[in-house]
Design a protein around this motif. Structure first.
Motif, PDB file in Angstrom:
ATOM      1  N   ILE A  39       0.840  -1.201   0.000  1.00 49.47           N
ATOM      2  CA  ILE A  39       0.000   0.000   0.000  1.00 49.47           C
ATOM      3  C   ILE A  39       0.874   1.250   0.000  1.00 49.47           C
ATOM      4  N   GLU A  40       1.946   1.228   0.774  1.00 46.47           N
ATOM      5  CA  GLU A  40       2.873   2.358   0.799  1.00 46.47           C
ATOM      6  C   GLU A  40       3.461   2.611  -0.589  1.00 46.47           C
ATOM      7  N   GLN A  41       3.643   1.532  -1.354  1.00 46.66           N
ATOM      8  CA  GLN A  41       4.176   1.645  -2.712  1.00 46.66           C
ATOM      9  C   GLN A  41       3.072   1.883  -3.746  1.00 46.66           C
ATOM     10  N   LYS A  42       1.847   2.100  -3.252  1.00 42.99           N
ATOM     11  CA  LYS A  42       0.689   2.404  -4.110  1.00 42.99           C
ATOM     12  C   LYS A  42       0.391   1.294  -5.122  1.00 42.99           C
ATOM     13  N   MET A  43       0.502   0.051  -4.684  1.00 45.74           N
ATOM     14  CA  MET A  43       0.154  -1.083  -5.542  1.00 45.74           C
ATOM     15  C   MET A  43      -1.357  -1.285  -5.548  1.00 45.74           C
ATOM     16  N   ASP A  44      -1.841  -1.987  -6.586  1.00 47.89           N
ATOM     17  CA  ASP A  44      -3.272  -2.293  -6.637  1.00 47.89           C
ATOM     18  C   ASP A  44      -3.558  -3.504  -5.749  1.00 47.89           C
ATOM     19  N   ILE A  45      -4.823  -3.923  -5.722  1.00 43.17           N
ATOM     20  CA  ILE A  45      -5.240  -5.003  -4.828  1.00 43.17           C
ATOM     21  C   ILE A  45      -4.471  -6.296  -5.086  1.00 43.17           C
ATOM     22  N   LEU A  46      -4.178  -6.587  -6.371  1.00 45.89           N
ATOM     23  CA  LEU A  46      -3.429  -7.797  -6.682  1.00 45.89           C
ATOM     24  C   LEU A  46      -2.009  -7.707  -6.120  1.00 45.89           C
ATOM     25  N   GLY A  47      -1.385  -6.552  -6.271  1.00 49.16           N
ATOM     26  CA  GLY A  47      -0.044  -6.363  -5.734  1.00 49.16           C
ATOM     27  C   GLY A  47      -0.017  -6.507  -4.228  1.00 49.16           C
ATOM     28  N   VAL A  48      -1.054  -5.978  -3.562  1.00 46.11           N
ATOM     29  CA  VAL A  48      -1.145  -6.079  -2.105  1.00 46.11           C
ATOM     30  C   VAL A  48      -1.252  -7.544  -1.688  1.00 46.11           C
ATOM     31  N   ILE A  49      -2.082  -8.304  -2.398  1.00 51.32           N
ATOM     32  CA  ILE A  49      -2.256  -9.721  -2.072  1.00 51.32           C
ATOM     33  C   ILE A  49      -0.970 -10.501  -2.311  1.00 51.32           C
ATOM     34  N   ILE A  50      -0.327 -10.259  -3.440  1.00 52.99           N
ATOM     35  CA  ILE A  50       0.906 -10.995  -3.765  1.00 52.99           C
ATOM     36  C   ILE A  50       1.995 -10.709  -2.750  1.00 52.99           C
ATOM     37  N   PHE A  65      10.588  -7.278  -4.089  1.00 47.09           N
ATOM     38  CA  PHE A  65       9.424  -7.121  -4.965  1.00 47.09           C
ATOM     39  C   PHE A  65       8.915  -5.679  -4.963  1.00 47.09           C
ATOM     40  N   ALA A  66       9.114  -4.983  -3.829  1.00 46.24           N
ATOM     41  CA  ALA A  66       8.654  -3.597  -3.724  1.00 46.24           C
ATOM     42  C   ALA A  66       9.735  -2.611  -4.164  1.00 46.24           C
ATOM     43  N   ALA A  67      10.820  -3.133  -4.723  1.00 46.35           N
ATOM     44  CA  ALA A  67      11.922  -2.301  -5.225  1.00 46.35           C
ATOM     45  C   ALA A  67      12.536  -1.435  -4.121  1.00 46.35           C
ATOM     46  N   GLN A  68      12.661  -2.035  -2.920  1.00 46.21           N
ATOM     47  CA  GLN A  68      13.298  -1.351  -1.801  1.00 46.21           C
ATOM     48  C   GLN A  68      14.548  -2.115  -1.374  1.00 46.21           C
ATOM     49  N   LYS A  69      15.468  -1.402  -0.723  1.00 40.25           N
ATOM     50  CA  LYS A  69      16.583  -2.103  -0.098  1.00 40.25           C
ATOM     51  C   LYS A  69      16.015  -2.977   1.016  1.00 40.25           C
ATOM     52  N   PRO A  70      16.421  -4.243   1.100  1.00 39.72           N
ATOM     53  CA  PRO A  70      15.901  -5.099   2.176  1.00 39.72           C
ATOM     54  C   PRO A  70      16.112  -4.470   3.549  1.00 39.72           C
ATOM     55  N   MET A  71      15.070  -4.495   4.364  1.00 39.82           N
ATOM     56  CA  MET A  71      15.097  -3.879   5.687  1.00 39.82           C
ATOM     57  C   MET A  71      16.242  -4.401   6.542  1.00 39.82           C
ATOM     58  N   ILE A  72      16.609  -5.676   6.349  1.00 42.24           N
ATOM     59  CA  ILE A  72      17.638  -6.269   7.201  1.00 42.24           C
ATOM     60  C   ILE A  72      18.991  -5.602   7.001  1.00 42.24           C
ATOM     61  N   PHE A  73      19.172  -4.871   5.898  1.00 43.59           N
ATOM     62  CA  PHE A  73      20.461  -4.247   5.638  1.00 43.59           C
ATOM     63  C   PHE A  73      20.516  -2.772   6.029  1.00 43.59           C
ATOM     64  N   VAL A  74      19.363  -2.153   6.232  1.00 45.34           N
ATOM     65  CA  VAL A  74      19.388  -0.692   6.401  1.00 45.34           C
ATOM     66  C   VAL A  74      18.623  -0.160   7.609  1.00 45.34           C
ATOM     67  N   ARG A  75      17.641  -0.873   8.144  1.00 47.43           N
ATOM     68  CA  ARG A  75      16.790  -0.292   9.184  1.00 47.43           C
ATOM     69  C   ARG A  75      17.004  -0.968  10.528  1.00 47.43           C
ATOM     70  N   HIS A  76      17.529  -0.200  11.476  1.00 47.61           N
ATOM     71  CA  HIS A  76      17.752  -0.670  12.839  1.00 47.61           C
ATOM     72  C   HIS A  76      18.571  -1.963  12.787  1.00 47.61           C
ATOM     73  N   PHE A  77      18.382  -2.858  13.737  1.00 45.20           N
ATOM     74  CA  PHE A  77      18.977  -4.166  13.536  1.00 45.20           C
ATOM     75  C   PHE A  77      17.858  -5.182  13.521  1.00 45.20           C
ATOM     76  N   TYR A  78      17.925  -6.020  12.539  1.00 46.31           N
ATOM     77  CA  TYR A  78      16.812  -6.911  12.199  1.00 46.31           C
ATOM     78  C   TYR A  78      17.282  -8.362  12.253  1.00 46.31           C
TER      79      TYR A  78
END
Length: 199
Positions: free
Chosen positions: A25-36, A139-152
């Motif tokens: 939803i943050e990436q403004k995907m349609d309903i199919l994208g949200v489900i996938i 799939f959302a074309a973002q850097k994986p959270m495990i590499f950039v956000r806090h410690f995951y």
């Protein structure tokens, strides 16, 4: 024991499906994208885990319950009145994602117990925990959270270690302790902006 494990995986499926739907939803995907993205996040780590240990086809694909739950949760999150205040930095999103991470990390460790190799057990636990989230972010074309956000991944590893230390005494307590450890560490990291050193 099997019933507890199954309930844990259902809880993790719901948590990660919400997480995937939020990102879509943050990436403004349609309903199919949200489900996938909801399905991918919720069963992706488990699929990678099962393939590595030779469970083919993976249980997440054989048992439709996981995918059906992920679809239902994703659709619920997609409904406008349910997503007015969706924010990937909100405490609710972090909590949901942390619970999913904890549950699937521990489930990965449990699946690896027959191999009697502590390093593999820890590795499979972390991979199961972070795998769906990595696929979600890719799939959302973002850097994986495990590499950039806090410690995951580190929170996942610590929780996996807690489970491994306690599982010989009482496996149910060990499971709860592992999940709680990971969830608390992720919430603290998000609250106090804990980060690993970056280049």
């Amino acid at each position: 024991m099997s019933e507890v494990f199954y309930v844990m995986e259902l809880i993790g499926t719901i948590a990660f499906a919400m997480s995937g739907a939020f990102v879509a939803i943050e990436q403004k995907m349609d309903i199919l994208g949200v489900i996938i993205l909801g399905i991918t996040t919720s069963i992706g780590g488990g699929i990678i885990r099962d393939i590595l240990i030779g469970i083919v086809p993976p249980s997440g694909l054989v048992n439709p319950v996981y995918s059906v739950i992920a679809i239902i949760v994703s659709v619920i999150v997609f409904i406008p009145k349910n997503r007015k205040h969706i924010n990937l930095d909100s405490k609710f999103f972090v909590f949901v994602d942390a619970v999913g991470l904890g549950v699937f990390t521990v489930s990965g460790c449990i699946k690896a117990l027959p191999f009697d190799n502590i390093l593999f057990q820890l590795f499979l636990g972390v991979l199961t925990g972070v795998g769906g989230g990595v696929l979600r972010d890719v799939f959302a074309a973002q850097k994986p959270m495990i590499f950039v956000r806090h410690f995951y991944a580190l929170a996942s590893l610590i929780g996996a270690a807690v489970f491994m230390v306690l599982q010989n005494q009482n496996q149910v307590i060990a499971m709860i302790a592992g999940v709680v450890t990971i969830t608390v560490l992720r919430m603290l990291a998000a609250t106090y902006k804990w980060h690993l050193p970056k280049a």
